[in-house]
Structure formats: C-alpha cells, structure tokens
Design a protein around this motif. Structure first.
Motif, mmCIF file in Angstrom:
data_model
loop_
_atom_site.group_PDB
_atom_site.id
_atom_site.type_symbol
_atom_site.label_atom_id
_atom_site.label_comp_id
_atom_site.label_asym_id
_atom_site.label_seq_id
_atom_site.Cartn_x
_atom_site.Cartn_y
_atom_site.Cartn_z
ATOM 1 N N GLU A 42 -14.226 77.611 78.191
ATOM 2 C CA GLU A 42 -14.877 77.956 79.490
ATOM 3 C C GLU A 42 -14.911 76.670 80.449
ATOM 4 O O GLU A 42 -15.030 76.670 81.594
ATOM 5 N N ARG A 43 -14.411 75.464 79.525
ATOM 6 C CA ARG A 43 -14.583 74.189 80.361
ATOM 7 C C ARG A 43 -15.906 73.864 81.049
ATOM 8 O O ARG A 43 -15.974 73.416 81.926
ATOM 9 N N GLU A 44 -17.235 74.338 80.412
ATOM 10 C CA GLU A 44 -18.379 74.248 80.851
ATOM 11 C C GLU A 44 -19.241 73.844 79.714
ATOM 12 O O GLU A 44 -19.102 74.469 78.521
ATOM 13 N N ILE A 45 -20.305 73.279 80.035
ATOM 14 C CA ILE A 45 -21.482 73.060 78.919
ATOM 15 C C ILE A 45 -22.718 73.245 79.465
ATOM 16 O O ILE A 45 -23.175 73.435 80.609
ATOM 17 N N GLN A 46 -23.560 73.390 78.442
ATOM 18 C CA GLN A 46 -24.993 73.400 78.935
ATOM 19 C C GLN A 46 -25.756 72.372 78.128
ATOM 20 O O GLN A 46 -25.513 72.354 76.725
ATOM 21 N N ARG A 47 -26.612 71.552 78.485
ATOM 22 C CA ARG A 47 -27.448 70.453 77.723
ATOM 23 C C ARG A 47 -28.321 71.305 76.778
ATOM 24 O O ARG A 47 -28.842 72.372 77.214
ATOM 25 N N ILE A 69 -22.584 73.039 83.336
ATOM 26 C CA ILE A 69 -22.010 72.009 84.069
ATOM 27 C C ILE A 69 -20.450 72.235 83.798
ATOM 28 O O ILE A 69 -20.027 72.136 82.495
ATOM 29 N N ARG A 70 -19.694 72.009 84.799
ATOM 30 C CA ARG A 70 -18.192 71.992 84.583
ATOM 31 C C ARG A 70 -17.891 70.565 84.085
ATOM 32 O O ARG A 70 -18.247 69.595 84.621
ATOM 33 N N ALA A 109 -16.870 61.785 79.368
ATOM 34 C CA ALA A 109 -15.545 61.884 79.203
ATOM 35 C C ALA A 109 -14.994 62.561 80.393
ATOM 36 O O ALA A 109 -13.692 62.900 80.375
ATOM 37 N N ASP A 110 -15.779 63.045 81.279
ATOM 38 C CA ASP A 110 -15.263 63.886 82.248
ATOM 39 C C ASP A 110 -14.030 63.097 83.195
ATOM 40 O O ASP A 110 -14.229 62.133 83.409
ATOM 41 N N GLY A 111 -12.813 64.074 83.222
ATOM 42 C CA GLY A 111 -11.880 63.268 84.096
ATOM 43 C C GLY A 111 -11.042 62.377 82.836
ATOM 44 O O GLY A 111 -9.713 61.617 83.376
ATOM 45 N N GLY A 112 -11.366 62.394 81.654
ATOM 46 C CA GLY A 112 -10.635 61.515 80.755
ATOM 47 C C GLY A 112 -10.449 62.211 79.213
ATOM 48 O O GLY A 112 -10.166 63.543 79.495
ATOM 49 N N THR A 113 -10.472 61.579 78.253
ATOM 50 C CA THR A 113 -10.150 62.175 77.055
ATOM 51 C C THR A 113 -11.444 62.036 75.913
ATOM 52 O O THR A 113 -11.970 61.147 75.920
ATOM 53 N N LEU A 114 -11.625 63.008 75.271
ATOM 54 C CA LEU A 114 -12.607 63.238 74.146
ATOM 55 C C LEU A 114 -11.906 63.252 72.848
ATOM 56 O O LEU A 114 -11.447 64.326 72.411
ATOM 57 N N PHE A 115 -12.235 62.493 71.954
ATOM 58 C CA PHE A 115 -11.612 62.350 70.609
ATOM 59 C C PHE A 115 -12.710 62.964 69.616
ATOM 60 O O PHE A 115 -13.501 62.273 69.366
ATOM 61 N N LEU A 116 -12.657 63.720 68.874
ATOM 62 C CA LEU A 116 -13.271 64.477 67.754
ATOM 63 C C LEU A 116 -12.846 64.183 66.538
ATOM 64 O O LEU A 116 -11.972 64.836 66.209
#
Length: 441
Positions: A242-247, A254-255, A215-222
């Motif tokens: 933080e706007r970052e994740i870890q797999r 990852i930003r 969804a990077d650059g877009g929208t994630l719907f939960l």
C-alpha cells in the motif's frame, strides 16, 4: 522544562539570538515589537522553532494571521496551566519532528554537494568474474525503484551493495536509512520501523517518527530481514503493498515514498517451506535477487581487498605501512575466510597494529592464518617458565602494544585486539595496566 522569561518582544528576540529555543510563547499585543513581528522574525531566523501566540478576546483574527505566518497555535486569555501544558507538550512533539527532518535535509544537502564520488563500485567488489557481474547488475538495477533482496553469508558486504544501489539511483539525494532487524525485539522493531504515538506504550513519552518516515524519498535497508517476527512481517507486507504506514498507537494513515532493499544470510525460501516466513512477503522482497558469493569462492579478490584495507586504515593505525609483502599476501589468499570480507578487514587492522616496517609481513598476520606471531624476547632469569606463564607474558606484551597504539583508549584497544571491551578490562586489571574498578573510554 528550562524557561527563559523576557519582558518584551525585543528582549525575547535578543534572547533567541543568543541561544536556540525549542518552544516560544509570546503575547500578541505588546509595545514596540508585537507578537506578529516576533513570529515572523523567529521563523526567518530559526524555521524549526515552534511558536505559541497568546491572544485576548477580540484579536482572534490577528492570531489566525500569526498562524499563517508560521505560528504553531494560539491560546486565548484567560487560560489554565493545564491548557498551556497540553499546548506545550503537543508543540514540543512538533518541534522534535521538525528538527529531525531539518537535520536530515541538511545531511542530504551536504552529501549532494560533495563533488567526490561517494562510491567506487569496482574498488568495493573486487576483480573476480562473479563480482564484476554483481557490479554490472547493480548498475542496471540502481536506476529503477524495484525492491531488491541481497543474500549471502555474514561479512560478504550486503550493506555496501545496498548503499551502492542507493548512491547510483535517482534517490541518491534522499536519505539512506538502515535497520538491523536482528538487533531489536519484536515490539521495539515495530516502533523502530513505523514509529509510535505518545502514550502508545509504557515509556512512549512523545511521538517518534519511524524509519519508513525518515527514509521518505530515499532508501530503507532492512538487514537480516529473515529475523523479523511474524506479526511484524504482516505489517511490513502491508507497507510494501500500500505504500503507507500507521504509527504504533495511532490511527492516521501516512503515505511514504521509500525504496526497500533487504538482506539476509538465511535461506528464506526454506523458511517459507517451514512456515517461518510469509510466502507473500518473500515474493514482495524477492523481486530482484542479488546473491553475493563468499570470499573463499573469489580468492583473486583477497589481495586487492587487503591492499584497499591497508590504504583505508594505515593513516589512522600505523602510518609507516605502505603495503603487504608477497609472502603475507599469499598467506591471506590461502585462508578460507569464514567471516568473509569483514574478517579480512579485521585481520588487516590487527596486522597494522603489530607491523614495525613499511610492509605487513607473515609474522604480523593473526596466528590462525598459518604463521605464529613474532614472539617478543622474554627475560627468563631463573630458567624456563611454564607454558602458561609464557603465554600470559606474551598476551601482556601484545595488550601493551595495542594499548599504546590506541593512545590508552580502551574501546579502541579492544577493537584492535578483536576482543570485547569487558574482556579487555579484565585483562588490563589482571596485568596491572589499570586499578580494579577504574573507569575509562
């Protein structure tokens, strides 16, 4: 792996013109078309292709040049099968990621080029005052990047509102990615949201990108965010902060640039009081709330929505139908619609199956809306049948009509009748439409 061998660079390029390869291994020094030319031409023809260059001692600089041209990596002669296997496995992970991102970019490009507006907000929400207020709020909120929480009973159209927020935003050309949180167990949901590395758990045979990355650059719907387990709530809070994740199973940070829109039919504030939902996560999700009223509280929307669903589904189910009879419309408006808009749409689809004229009548509507179905004429040669026999004969005839409407497609027949496919198979066997154990679509 399925392998295609080529004796020269020219022969390899010719093979690549006939079919797409996930991975290419090419020697660097070859007569005619050398490995560097192979890399350049393959990257120009099929950018996601992953190319591994084989080089001998003394040509490392050329191999580095090949990587600058787009090669994935190089391997120096002599090498063992184990080294090559490791390179291929790593390269295929890269190939899968690149092709997925290329697919999403192409999808976004095609959507962006569609000149037809993707969302008619007014037609979607209806004519009632509460929904006109919702439409006005959506138009005001959409251009911002703020986090939105949509609440409402099941079937009120929460995902449609989320899509409207995306389509009316500056992110409209980015991906819209939906995750239905209630449908996934805790471990699966974590992997689905954040992705995982190869070997992170049993069955993780390759790296997988999570929904946040997609969804990077877009929208994630939960959707159904209230069903998220506490451990995943903690990780979700970190992403929002933080706007970052870890797999899963990885150390790399990852930003991500994602707008989060969530929805629930639960009372999250009450869940916070009961200790079943993190308070800090609740306030992160609840920055801008949108509460959708149930359909029974906006009955003036029932008629226009029903007509909308006729226009939407009649071309596929029953082309003769042009509208809804006033009596049927009044029957629709009297019902409380506990399943909300989703239930209304299902009722219209069922009515289209049984309608024999140009307008849906009261007798075409589901029986629970206040009028019995039009009863088929039964042949009673030996006097009255029992109630059970009459009901079974009626059920058989209704299934026959839906089965015919669906062209014999069982999954479509089950959908039209509003029953599970497994239940339909039982009834088709019971009434002799198919043989026991027969498979079908």
């Amino acid at each position: 792996h399925e392998v295609t061998a080529a004796k020269s660079g020219a022969e390899g390029l010719a093979a690549a013109e006939r079919r797409r390869f996930d991975f290419v291994v090419t020697d660097l020094k070859m007569d005619g078309v050398d490995g560097l030319s192979v890399v350049r031409r393959l990257r120009a023809a099929d950018p996601p292709a992953v190319v591994l260059v084989v080089t001998a001692y003394g040509t490392i600089e050329t191999a580095v040049e090949a990587m600058k041209e787009g090669a994935f990596d190089f391997i120096q002669k002599p090498f063992s099968p184990e080294v090559l296997r490791a390179k291929v496995e790593k390269g295929l992970e890269v190939a899968a990621s690149q092709r997925e991102m290329a697919r999403l970019r192409e999808l976004n490009r095609s959507l962006a080029e569609d000149a037809t507006p993707r969302f008619d907000l007014e037609a979607m929400v209806g004519v009632s005052q509460p929904m006109r207020q919702i439409a006005a709020a959506v138009r005001k909120i959409a251009p911002t990047d703020t986090t939105v929480l949509i609440t409402g009973e099941s079937g009120t159209g929460k995902e449609l509102i989320a899509r409207a927020l995306h389509d009316l935003s500056a992110r409209r050309d980015g991906p819209f990615v939906a995750v239905h949180c209630a449908a996934l167990a805790e471990g699966l949901l974590e992997s689905e949201l954040f992705g995982h590395e190869k070997g992170a758990f049993t069955g993780a045979i390759r790296r997988k990108l999570g929904r946040f990355e997609l969804a990077d650059g877009g929208t994630l719907f939960l959707d159904e965010v209230g069903e998220i387990a506490p451990a995943v709530q903690t990780k979700l809070l970190r992403v929002l902060q933080e706007r970052e994740i870890q797999r899963v199973g990885g150390d790399e940070t990852i930003r991500v640039d994602v707008r989060v829109v969530s929805a629930t039919n639960r009372d999250l504030a009450q869940m916070v009081k009961e200790g079943r939902f993190r308070e800090d996560l609740y306030y992160r999700l609840h920055i801008v709330p949108l509460a959708l009223p149930p359909l029974r509280e906006r009955r003036e929307d029932i008629g226009p929505l029903a007509e909308h669903f006729v226009r939407k589904h009649a071309p596929r189910i029953n082309r003769r139908v042009r509208g809804i009879h006033p009596d049927a419309r009044r029957a629709l408006e009297r019902w409380d619609w506990p399943g909300n808009v989703r239930e209304l749409e299902n009722a219209i689809e069922q009515a289209l199956v049984f309608c024999e004229g140009e307008e849906i009548g009261v007798a075409d509507l589901p029986a629970h809306l206040g009028a019995p179905r039009r009863t088929p004429v039964l042949d009673l040669p030996h006097g009255d049948l029992s109630l059970t026999e009459i009901l079974e004969d009626l059920e058989r005839q209704l299934i026959a009509r839906a089965y015919e409407k669906a062209g014999g497609v069982k999954t479509e027949t089950a959908r039209l009748l509003g029953i599970k496919t497994s239940a339909l198979y039982y009834k088709l066997e019971k009434y002799g439409f198919i043989q026991k154990g027969e498979d079908g679509g």
